[in-house]
Design an enzyme around this catalytic site. Sequence first.
Site, PDB file in Angstrom:
ATOM      1  N   LYS A  22       0.849  -1.205   0.000  1.00 30.87           N
ATOM      2  CA  LYS A  22       0.000   0.000   0.000  1.00 30.87           C
ATOM      3  C   LYS A  22       0.879   1.247   0.000  1.00 30.87           C
ATOM      4  O   LYS A  22       0.662   2.169  -0.787  1.00 30.87           O
ATOM      5  CB  LYS A  22      -0.894   0.022   1.234  1.00 30.87           C
ATOM      6  CG  LYS A  22      -1.599   1.350   1.483  1.00 30.87           C
ATOM      7  CD  LYS A  22      -2.497   1.347   2.696  1.00 30.87           C
ATOM      8  CE  LYS A  22      -1.781   1.660   3.955  1.00 30.87           C
ATOM      9  NZ  LYS A  22      -1.535   3.095   4.217  1.00 30.87           N
ATOM     10  N   ASN A  23       1.894   1.263   0.887  1.00 28.08           N
ATOM     11  CA  ASN A  23       2.677   2.492   1.062  1.00 28.08           C
ATOM     12  C   ASN A  23       3.727   2.694  -0.012  1.00 28.08           C
ATOM     13  O   ASN A  23       4.493   3.653   0.039  1.00 28.08           O
ATOM     14  CB  ASN A  23       3.293   2.526   2.463  1.00 28.08           C
ATOM     15  CG  ASN A  23       2.216   2.716   3.526  1.00 28.08           C
ATOM     16  OD1 ASN A  23       1.067   3.011   3.199  1.00 28.08           O
ATOM     17  ND2 ASN A  23       2.565   2.489   4.774  1.00 28.08           N
ATOM     18  N   CYS A 157      -5.656  12.521  12.161  1.00 22.32           N
ATOM     19  CA  CYS A 157      -6.356  11.238  12.011  1.00 22.32           C
ATOM     20  C   CYS A 157      -6.296  10.580  13.399  1.00 22.32           C
ATOM     21  O   CYS A 157      -5.763  11.129  14.354  1.00 22.32           O
ATOM     22  CB  CYS A 157      -5.704  10.376  10.948  1.00 22.32           C
ATOM     23  SG  CYS A 157      -4.203   9.589  11.492  1.00 22.32           S
ATOM     24  N   ARG A 162      -0.574  14.513  12.645  1.00 19.29           N
ATOM     25  CA  ARG A 162      -0.079  14.251  11.286  1.00 19.29           C
ATOM     26  C   ARG A 162       0.093  15.541  10.465  1.00 19.29           C
ATOM     27  O   ARG A 162      -0.479  15.704   9.397  1.00 19.29           O
ATOM     28  CB  ARG A 162      -1.002  13.291  10.534  1.00 19.29           C
ATOM     29  CG  ARG A 162      -1.451  12.054  11.248  1.00 19.29           C
ATOM     30  CD  ARG A 162      -0.416  10.949  11.360  1.00 19.29           C
ATOM     31  NE  ARG A 162       0.045  10.427  10.100  1.00 19.29           N
ATOM     32  CZ  ARG A 162      -0.507   9.410   9.442  1.00 19.29           C
ATOM     33  NH1 ARG A 162      -1.612   8.892   9.894  1.00 19.29           N
ATOM     34  NH2 ARG A 162       0.013   8.954   8.324  1.00 19.29           N
ATOM     35  N   ASP A 347       4.276   0.782  12.077  1.00 16.27           N
ATOM     36  CA  ASP A 347       3.089   0.114  11.497  1.00 16.27           C
ATOM     37  C   ASP A 347       2.968  -1.330  11.946  1.00 16.27           C
ATOM     38  O   ASP A 347       1.977  -1.978  11.622  1.00 16.27           O
ATOM     39  CB  ASP A 347       3.144   0.173   9.965  1.00 16.27           C
ATOM     40  CG  ASP A 347       2.945   1.594   9.473  1.00 16.27           C
ATOM     41  OD1 ASP A 347       3.147   1.836   8.274  1.00 16.27           O
ATOM     42  OD2 ASP A 347       2.599   2.461  10.292  1.00 16.27           O
ATOM     43  N   ARG A 439      -8.874  -0.516   4.050  1.00 16.94           N
ATOM     44  CA  ARG A 439      -8.023   0.510   3.443  1.00 16.94           C
ATOM     45  C   ARG A 439      -6.652  -0.063   3.107  1.00 16.94           C
ATOM     46  O   ARG A 439      -6.017   0.366   2.160  1.00 16.94           O
ATOM     47  CB  ARG A 439      -7.856   1.688   4.399  1.00 16.94           C
ATOM     48  CG  ARG A 439      -9.109   2.502   4.627  1.00 16.94           C
ATOM     49  CD  ARG A 439      -8.785   3.762   5.358  1.00 16.94           C
ATOM     50  NE  ARG A 439      -7.609   4.376   4.754  1.00 16.94           N
ATOM     51  CZ  ARG A 439      -6.890   5.327   5.348  1.00 16.94           C
ATOM     52  NH1 ARG A 439      -7.216   5.757   6.549  1.00 16.94           N
ATOM     53  NH2 ARG A 439      -5.839   5.839   4.753  1.00 16.94           N
TER      54      ARG A 439
HETATM   55  C1  EPZ Z   1       3.871   7.124   6.366  1.00 20.76           C
HETATM   56  O1  EPZ Z   1       3.014   8.125   6.891  1.00 20.76           O
HETATM   57  C2  EPZ Z   1       3.017   5.879   6.204  1.00 20.76           C
HETATM   58  N1  EPZ Z   1       1.928   6.142   5.258  1.00 20.76           N
HETATM   59  C3  EPZ Z   1       2.440   5.484   7.574  1.00 20.76           C
HETATM   60  O2  EPZ Z   1       1.711   4.276   7.403  1.00 20.76           O
HETATM   61  C4  EPZ Z   1       3.604   5.224   8.527  1.00 20.76           C
HETATM   62  O3  EPZ Z   1       3.101   4.915   9.791  1.00 20.76           O
HETATM   63  C5  EPZ Z   1       4.496   6.475   8.614  1.00 20.76           C
HETATM   64  O4  EPZ Z   1       4.938   6.846   7.275  1.00 20.76           O
HETATM   65  C6  EPZ Z   1       5.727   6.251   9.476  1.00 20.76           C
HETATM   66  O5  EPZ Z   1       6.458   5.168   8.979  1.00 20.76           O
HETATM   67  C7  EPZ Z   1       2.207   6.110   3.935  1.00 20.76           C
HETATM   68  O6  EPZ Z   1       3.324   5.877   3.519  1.00 20.76           O
HETATM   69  C8  EPZ Z   1       1.059   6.364   3.003  1.00 20.76           C
HETATM   70  P1  EPZ Z   1       5.661  10.529   8.522  1.00 20.76           P
HETATM   71  P2  EPZ Z   1       3.525   9.664   6.930  1.00 20.76           P
HETATM   72  O7  EPZ Z   1       5.575  11.785   7.740  1.00 20.76           O
HETATM   73  O8  EPZ Z   1       4.445   9.909   5.815  1.00 20.76           O
HETATM   74  C9  EPZ Z   1       5.712  13.906  11.852  1.00 20.76           C
HETATM   75  C10 EPZ Z   1      -0.111   2.832   7.636  1.00 20.76           C
HETATM   76  O9  EPZ Z   1      -0.619   2.304   8.628  1.00 20.76           O
HETATM   77  N2  EPZ Z   1       5.620  14.853  10.717  1.00 20.76           N
HETATM   78  O10 EPZ Z   1       6.822   9.619   8.306  1.00 20.76           O
HETATM   79  O11 EPZ Z   1       2.319  10.512   7.071  1.00 20.76           O
HETATM   80  C11 EPZ Z   1       4.471  13.066  11.989  1.00 20.76           C
HETATM   81  O12 EPZ Z   1       3.491  13.734  12.754  1.00 20.76           O
HETATM   82  C12 EPZ Z   1       0.297   4.290   7.690  1.00 20.76           C
HETATM   83  O13 EPZ Z   1       0.119   2.256   6.532  1.00 20.76           O
HETATM   84  C13 EPZ Z   1       5.606  16.217  10.984  1.00 20.76           C
HETATM   85  O14 EPZ Z   1       5.645  16.650  12.139  1.00 20.76           O
HETATM   86  O15 EPZ Z   1       4.322   9.684   8.295  1.00 20.76           O
HETATM   87  C14 EPZ Z   1       4.986  11.823  12.673  1.00 20.76           C
HETATM   88  O16 EPZ Z   1       5.069  12.049  14.066  1.00 20.76           O
HETATM   89  C15 EPZ Z   1      -0.027   4.931   9.039  1.00 20.76           C
HETATM   90  N3  EPZ Z   1       5.528  17.084   9.936  1.00 20.76           N
HETATM   91  C16 EPZ Z   1       6.412  11.674  12.114  1.00 20.76           C
HETATM   92  O17 EPZ Z   1       6.756  12.960  11.571  1.00 20.76           O
HETATM   93  C17 EPZ Z   1       5.467  16.655   8.629  1.00 20.76           C
HETATM   94  O18 EPZ Z   1       5.404  17.505   7.708  1.00 20.76           O
HETATM   95  C18 EPZ Z   1       6.543  10.635  10.998  1.00 20.76           C
HETATM   96  O19 EPZ Z   1       5.509  10.903  10.054  1.00 20.76           O
HETATM   97  C19 EPZ Z   1       5.483  15.259   8.378  1.00 20.76           C
HETATM   98  C20 EPZ Z   1       5.566  14.380   9.440  1.00 20.76           C
END
Ligand code: EPZ
Length: 460
Positions: A22-23, A157, A162, A347, A439
């Site tokens: 998915k990711n 979410c 996020r 995850d 999803r």
């Molecule tokens: C990706 O989400 C994945 N989704 C998530 O999988 C996964 O849990 C996550 O990466 C971490 O590995 C997809 O790839 C579609 P991040 P993403 O940006 O990119 C903070 C699942 O279950 N952050 O790596 O949204 C954020 O709040 C999903 O398949 C900021 O503060 O996660 C978090 O604490 C859930 N500002 C941390 O960084 C930003 O601009 C990591 O988030 C971006 C992120």
Amino acid sequence: MEKFLIRGGVPLQGSVRVSGAKNSVLPILAAGLLGDSPLMVQNVPRLVDVVTMIKLIDKLGAKVRVGVENEDCQCQFDDASDPLRNEQSLEKLIDLVCSTQENAPLCLSIDASVLHNRDEGLVAPYELVKTMRASILVLGPLLARFGEAKVSLPGGCAIGSRPVDLHIKALKQMGAEIQIADGYINAKAPNGLKGARICFDQVTVTGTENILMAAALAEGETVLENAAREPEIVDLANCLRAMGAEIEGDGTALIRVKGVKSLKGTQHRVIADRIEAGTFLCAAAATRGSVILEQVDPAALDVVLLKLEDAGAIISTQGNQISLDMQGNRPKAVDILTAPHPGFPTDMQAQFMAMNSVAEGTATIVEKIFENRFMHATELNRLGAQIKINGSTATVKGVETLTGAPIMATDLRASASLVIGALAAEGQTEIHRIYHIDRGYEHIESKVRLLGGRIERLKA
Ligand code: EPZ
């Protein structure tokens, strides 16, 4: 609304094919917006999030075709998926993706050579973005190729706020003019994007992916420091390179991208979903079973496999196969600390909490990535688990058996953890709000049934 009815207490046995990731498929479908000719994506899983991304790409005016892979992994398109650009054809595409008859992988062709109805502007609307945060992944490609994008802020979410501030900050460094108004990101790059040195304050997976795609068509070189290193980043980079992008260092924290004038379509096969694979391995461990997973890359799961071995599982890997055997034993408790790749994947945290719920001993689970990713704990406690939460730390005292009860899913990976708990529990469990699980897991109940699990999908 639908629910799962699960009668647990049976060790999972047998083998299943792991679906496409998915990711990985979500950023790669967004990358289709970068090409001057059609991008063909293979090994596409039948997921609700894939449907949402198809709707979004169609709304932006690109042509989408959906086909099914034959046994030679060749795409078979039927005429119904020919984009007649009317709702009917989009509905037909969606029926194909959601069909439960087939379980052969899907293939998708994204043709963004010309975007139709552009006079409405390149908008990713709130009604789509609120259902899938990964919609933010169209921001980089639209800005890089068309110089404009209006993308709804994803909003928070269940698992956390996020934010996408790091995506926006990086695009501004590349010359984008960005205003936030009425819940939308209004972005323009009338003179195109320029390469820049980007250092992410925090590791962000989709942030790295958005900038990778933006940089591919920017003028000059972009350096990404503190970049995410997940296998899905490498898969996206491989697809972009096949489209003509010049990228090196993907998979490390330092990625260099030399912008090119244009990108062309290509044919790309999406990697296997390591989180789906890890989920089934945890389910087998929690039910003291023995399973074989096909078409998966063991190297993408090494830290998870090591943890399962610590839990007493006999793991063996051979080519694109992973086998796990508990030899009928109860798992041992294992401590978990989530971290960006190559650390333990957040995850997989919920799934290991379910396994630890029935393990021998007490485990400590520390969630370092998201601020609210323990909602599965209260539902597992309804099954008799002994989980105590203190801030970002959960203490899980394993119990010999869980007992079935009605429970409710709250987010994607929490839902998977409840399925594991229910499969391990004695008696009957109803899991409500299972739209969350659809999803990110392709036909999960048919795969669980293939492994001998007793699960039915019913109208709630
Ligand atoms: C990706 O989400 C994945 N989704 C998530 O999988 C996964 O849990 C996550 O990466 C971490 O590995 C997809 O790839 C579609 P991040 P993403 O940006 O990119 C903070 C699942 O279950 N952050 O790596 O949204 C954020 O709040 C999903 O398949 C900021 O503060 O996660 C978090 O604490 C859930 N500002 C941390 O960084 C930003 O601009 C990591 O988030 C971006 C992120």
